[in-house]
Design an enzyme around this catalytic site. Structure first.
Site, PDB file in Angstrom:
ATOM      1  N   ARG A  29     -49.780  21.662 -42.727  1.00  0.00           N
ATOM      2  CA  ARG A  29     -50.137  21.654 -44.149  1.00  0.00           C
ATOM      3  C   ARG A  29     -49.339  20.589 -44.893  1.00  0.00           C
ATOM      4  NH1 ARG A  29     -53.544  25.843 -45.048  1.00  0.00           N
ATOM      5  NH2 ARG A  29     -53.398  27.498 -43.490  1.00  0.00           N
ATOM      6  N   ASP A  30     -50.052  19.868 -45.758  1.00  0.00           N
ATOM      7  CA  ASP A  30     -49.388  18.859 -46.590  1.00  0.00           C
ATOM      8  C   ASP A  30     -48.415  19.563 -47.545  1.00  0.00           C
ATOM      9  OD1 ASP A  30     -50.272  15.704 -47.483  1.00  0.00           O
ATOM     10  OD2 ASP A  30     -49.000  16.852 -48.856  1.00  0.00           O
ATOM     11  N   ILE A  31     -47.246  18.984 -47.702  1.00  0.00           N
ATOM     12  CA  ILE A  31     -46.202  19.594 -48.535  1.00  0.00           C
ATOM     13  C   ILE A  31     -46.552  19.531 -50.036  1.00  0.00           C
ATOM     14  CG2 ILE A  31     -44.716  17.568 -48.924  1.00  0.00           C
ATOM     15  CD1 ILE A  31     -42.356  19.363 -47.976  1.00  0.00           C
ATOM     16  N   ASN A  87     -55.532   6.848 -45.245  1.00  0.00           N
ATOM     17  CA  ASN A  87     -55.098   5.774 -46.125  1.00  0.00           C
ATOM     18  C   ASN A  87     -54.410   4.675 -45.321  1.00  0.00           C
ATOM     19  OD1 ASN A  87     -55.965   7.270 -48.391  1.00  0.00           O
ATOM     20  ND2 ASN A  87     -54.022   8.380 -48.458  1.00  0.00           N
ATOM     21  N   VAL A  96     -46.621   7.400 -45.816  1.00  0.00           N
ATOM     22  CA  VAL A  96     -45.909   7.696 -44.563  1.00  0.00           C
ATOM     23  C   VAL A  96     -46.528   6.820 -43.475  1.00  0.00           C
ATOM     24  CG1 VAL A  96     -45.289   9.439 -42.857  1.00  0.00           C
ATOM     25  CG2 VAL A  96     -45.410  10.078 -45.280  1.00  0.00           C
ATOM     26  N   HIS A 100     -52.306   9.239 -40.146  1.00  0.00           N
ATOM     27  CA  HIS A 100     -52.633  10.653 -40.321  1.00  0.00           C
ATOM     28  C   HIS A 100     -53.964  10.780 -41.021  1.00  0.00           C
ATOM     29  CE1 HIS A 100     -50.067   9.120 -43.528  1.00  0.00           C
ATOM     30  NE2 HIS A 100     -50.803   9.847 -44.377  1.00  0.00           N
ATOM     31  N   HIS A 102     -56.062  13.001 -43.493  1.00  0.00           N
ATOM     32  CA  HIS A 102     -56.020  14.096 -44.465  1.00  0.00           C
ATOM     33  C   HIS A 102     -57.302  14.908 -44.308  1.00  0.00           C
ATOM     34  CE1 HIS A 102     -52.799  12.429 -47.200  1.00  0.00           C
ATOM     35  NE2 HIS A 102     -53.195  11.291 -46.648  1.00  0.00           N
TER      36      HIS A 102
HETATM   37  P1  AMP Z   1     -50.265   9.153 -47.357  1.00  0.00           P
HETATM   38  O1  AMP Z   1     -49.886   8.960 -48.795  1.00  0.00           O
HETATM   39  O2  AMP Z   1     -51.730   8.950 -47.054  1.00  0.00           O
HETATM   40  O3  AMP Z   1     -49.382   8.330 -46.442  1.00  0.00           O
HETATM   41  O4  AMP Z   1     -50.008  10.660 -47.036  1.00  0.00           O
HETATM   42  C1  AMP Z   1     -48.747  11.161 -46.732  1.00  0.00           C
HETATM   43  C2  AMP Z   1     -48.782  12.626 -47.022  1.00  0.00           C
HETATM   44  O5  AMP Z   1     -47.687  13.238 -46.390  1.00  0.00           O
HETATM   45  C3  AMP Z   1     -48.702  12.982 -48.506  1.00  0.00           C
HETATM   46  O6  AMP Z   1     -49.877  13.685 -48.890  1.00  0.00           O
HETATM   47  C4  AMP Z   1     -47.441  13.836 -48.598  1.00  0.00           C
HETATM   48  O7  AMP Z   1     -47.555  14.885 -49.528  1.00  0.00           O
HETATM   49  C5  AMP Z   1     -47.295  14.321 -47.166  1.00  0.00           C
HETATM   50  N1  AMP Z   1     -45.934  14.691 -46.769  1.00  0.00           N
HETATM   51  C6  AMP Z   1     -44.800  13.992 -46.979  1.00  0.00           C
HETATM   52  N2  AMP Z   1     -43.761  14.635 -46.436  1.00  0.00           N
HETATM   53  C7  AMP Z   1     -44.245  15.760 -45.857  1.00  0.00           C
HETATM   54  C8  AMP Z   1     -43.662  16.842 -45.127  1.00  0.00           C
HETATM   55  N3  AMP Z   1     -42.332  16.895 -44.878  1.00  0.00           N
HETATM   56  N4  AMP Z   1     -44.465  17.833 -44.687  1.00  0.00           N
HETATM   57  C9  AMP Z   1     -45.790  17.791 -44.944  1.00  0.00           C
HETATM   58  N5  AMP Z   1     -46.407  16.791 -45.604  1.00  0.00           N
HETATM   59  C10 AMP Z   1     -45.649  15.788 -46.066  1.00  0.00           C
END
Ligand code: AMP
Length: 120
Positions: A29-31, A87, A96, A100, A102
């Protein structure tokens, strides 16, 4: 190169709400959820961006979509619908640098992502 946040999640060095795992991928799950259901599906192989995808990774990327489809079915939102997004780099909104997918669901989602008026 130092490990990304997501490699640390794969290695259980930092916690995450993991919902699925197999040999090739992990989903959690996204944080900071942007929809009632917001999962991230990542390859265990640390590919930095879509631009770094090699021909040998084609099947792996397809696998991420297959996991999304499976989770949508198991979690009960396949019929209502959902969105998958990957993205890439700054303009794509990537934050990040470990690729990944979404997986967003649970309510009708907004569109489009770009709100300034386009010249046509
Ligand atoms: P992006 O902006 O497409 O690179 O997506 C990165 C996603 O990672 C964002 O939606 C963040 O909310 C999510 N994220 C960052 N750190 C964590 C974490 N520790 N656990 C879960 N999701 C995270």
């Amino acid at each position: 190169m130092s490990d990304t946040l997501f490699t640390k999640i794969i290695n259980r060095e930092i916690p995450a709400d993991i919902v699925y795992e197999d040999d090739l991928s992990l989903a959690f799950r996204d944080i900071q959820p942007q929809a009632p259901v917001h999962l991230l599906i990542i390859p265990k192989k640390p590919i930095v961006t879509i631009n770094d995808m090699q021909e040998e990774d084609k099947v792996l990327f397809g696998h991420l979509f297959y996991v999304a489809r499976q989770l949508a079915g198991e979690m009960g939102f396949a019929e209502d619908g959902y969105r998958v997004v990957m993205n890439c780099n700054e303009h794509g909104g990537q934050s990040v640098y470990h690729v990944h997918l979404h997986l967003l669901a649970g309510k009708p989602l907004g569109w489009p992502p770009y709100t300034e008026k386009l010249k046509v």
